[in-house]
Each structure stands twice: as structure tokens, then as C-alpha cells.
Write a protein that holds these residues in place. Structure first.
Motif: not given
Ligand SMILES: *Cc1c(COP(=O)(O)O)cnc(C)c1O
Length: 298
Positions: A32-38, A61-63, A168-174, A247-249, A275-278
Motif C-alpha cells: 500500500g502506502n509504503k510502496y508509494r512512499k518508497l 513496523s510496516n515501513h 494516519v501514522g505520521t500523516g505523510g500519506t494524508l 494497527i491502521y486500516t 486501504h493502505t495495506g499493512g
Molecule cells: C504506515 C501506514 C499508515 C500510515 O501512513 P503515514 O503516512 O505514516 O500516515 C497507514 N496504513 C498502513 C497500513 C501503514 O502501514
């Protein structure tokens, strides 16, 4: 990624329609979003001729895992500084750390006091004495390149939605979503942790004001669960066949369905939940839950 319609399995007083964007299907481990962030960070690291990625993360940590998997796939050495010295002595690594190690990540456990320096330039510079040159990915992976990557989550077709919801974890995705959302869209962030500090953090990454953040569904804080959450996630899985992570979704969807049921969205609103994954976190969480005779279906 594609959007999937969810036929209402919940009370829907205002007849909203709910879709889920399956970013969890992007990649099995770089989810999910970790792919986008990397994505743009890896491009930069390559352009700058780096051979090593160094990052920080907690035990679940998913990251951290996404970085390990990306390192393996794209040919970087990876180093993970993990919060909590005590984890190193318990010889059995949890599933997240075990998988990260299997991808070739060198895990280095640091005590919680040292870990607090994770954003201090002096501390970060001192790490190259041990690890040599590296490309730094901050904890949680959020930096300007990560936000840029998350601006690609929404596609032109998504302008039909009135609300975009994201965990939201760090908020980068938001922030990335807020940057790329259309004027008429509201972005709703469901915080996985308690506290107001995140709003300031998010404002660093987006100048837009089309977003809101709630920590009403953090359910006790980061990586904490309640019986109600577990029951909801299992019910959701049963009705939709879509797994959520604890933890997140899971918390986002729990909160979102609660708001829908309370009639908080205007009539006929069109809502897109990302759905950001995880999903890799389910196994680790189940090891904790099984001791309490509670379990997530995966
Ligand atoms: C890391 C993560 C988030 C939070 O993303 P941020 O950009 O840190 O807010 C949300 N959902 C999943 C599944 C994550 O792994």
C-alpha cells in the motif's frame, strides 16, 4: 489501484455509497502506502549512487519490512534500527522482524533513549561511522519524496468522490492525498495514535486545508486493540472478504462505519476509503491475541 464497491453491511441512514481503494494489492510486502512512499526515495538513492538504505522502526513496523523488501528487490543493502534493546535478547524475532531479516536487512536494536535521537542530525551523522554511507529514510518513511509518491494514490477517476478517508501514522500519506485531491473533496484522516501533535506535522507537508484529523478511533493508542475492534474487523472480513490490519486500516474502517451509522455524512455522499495495506501485521498481532483467546481472521 482499483476501487471496490462495498454493499452496505452496516446501518446506512443517509444512503451513502462506500468504495475501498485496494492499495493493499500493489505488492505483497511493500504494501500500500509504503510502496508509494518508497518509490521516489529509491529513485533518489539510485541517482545519488547509494548502495545502502538505513531506516528506523518499531517491532511491528510496516515501513521497516517494506524497506527490507524493496532493498532486496532493487539491490540495496538495508539497515534497520529497531526500537527496544530487549527485542534482541528474546531470540525469537516477531514475524515482521523475522521477514525483514530474511529479506537481508541487518537489524540493530537500540534502547529507547537512543532511539529518541532518530531525527537529530548529529546522531544521524554519527551512524555513518558504523554503517558507512547510507541513504536515510526517516521512521515511518515520511519525507517530501514520500509525500510526492502518495500524491499518486488518487487518480482522475476518483474526483467523483466527496470524501477520501485514510489511516494516519505520521500523516505523510494524508498530506499526499490532500495535495492531489480536488477542491470539492474532503480528506478525513483517522489517526492510529492519540494526540494533537500530528496536525502540526501534517501542515508541514501540505499547504492545503481540505483535510481533517480525528483520533477518536485510536482506541487506546498505537497498536492497542479492543474486543470491539477485533469483532468489527472479523465481521468486515466475513462480509466483504477484504482483510484489514489491526494497527491502521482496521481502526479507520471501524471509525468510518461508525460515522456512517451515526448519519454524520450528508445524504448520498460518495466516500472512498483507502486501504493502505499493512496486512503483514496480522500474524504478529495474532500471536499477542491468541494468548487472550481473541483472534483475527486472515
Ligand atoms: C504506515 C501506514 C499508515 C500510515 O501512513 P503515514 O503516512 O505514516 O500516515 C497507514 N496504513 C498502513 C497500513 C501503514 O502501514
Amino acid at each position: 489501484m482499483r476501487n471496490q464497491h462495498l454493499s452496505p453491511f452496516f446501518k446506512n441512514p443517509n444512503q451513502v455509497s462506500l468504495f475501498i481503494k485496494r492499495e493493499d494489492l500493489l505488492h505483497p510486502e511493500i504494501s500500500g502506502n509504503k510502496y508509494r512512499k518508497l518509490k521516489y526515495n529509491l529513485e533518489r538513492a539510485q541517482q545519488e549512487n547509494h548502495h545502502t538504505l538505513l531506516t528506523f522502526g518499531g517491532a511491528f513496523s510496516n515501513h521497516l519490512l517494506a524497506t527490507a523488501a524493496a532493498g532486496k528487490e532493487y539491490g540495496f543493502r538495508t539497515i534497520g534500527l529497531v526500537r527496544g534493546e530487549e527485542l534482541a535478547v528474546t531470540s525469537a524475532l516477531n514475524p515482521t522482524l523475522k521477514k525483514a531479516q530474511d529479506y537481508g536487512m541487518q537489524l540493530h536494536f537500540v534502547d529507547r533513549n537512543t532511539y529518541r535521537n532518530k531525527n537529530q542530525p548529529d546522531f544521524i551523522n554519527s551512524l555513518s561511522a558504523t554503517w558507512g554511507n547510507f541513504y536515510l529514510l526517516p521512521e515511518g518513511g515520511t519525507n517530501e519524496w514520500a509525500v510526492k509518491g502518495c500524491e499518486e494514490i488518487l487518480t482522475p477517476q476518483d474526483t467523483i468522490f466527496d470524501y477520501i478517508c485514510v489511516s494516519v501514522g505520521t500523516g505523510g500519506t494524508l498530506a499526499g492525498i490532500a495535495n492531489s485531491a480536488s477542491k470539492h473533496q474532503q480528506v478525513l484522516g483517522f489517526s492510529a495514535l492519540k494526540g494533537d501533535f500530528l496536525k502540526t506535522e501534517i501542515s508541514r507537508w501540505t499547504k492545503h486545508t481540505n483535510w481533517q484529523l480525528t483520533d477518536a478511533y485510536a482506541l487506546g493508542g498505537y497498536a492497542k486493540t479492543t474486543d470491539q475492534l477485533i469483532a468489527f474487523m472479523n465481521y468486515f472480513k466475513e462480509k466483504t472478504d477484504i482483510p484489514l490490519d489491526p494497527i491502521y486500516t482496521g481502526k479507520m474502517m471501524f471509525g468510518l462505519v461508525d460515522l456512517i451509522q451515526q448519519g454524520k455524512f450528508p445524504k448520498n455522499s460518495r466516500i472512498l476509503a483507502v486501504h493502505t495495506g499493512g496486512l503483514q501485521g496480522i500474524e504478529g498481532m495474532n500471536r499477542k491475541l491468541i494468548q487472550q483467546k481473541r483472534l483475527l481472521i486472515d
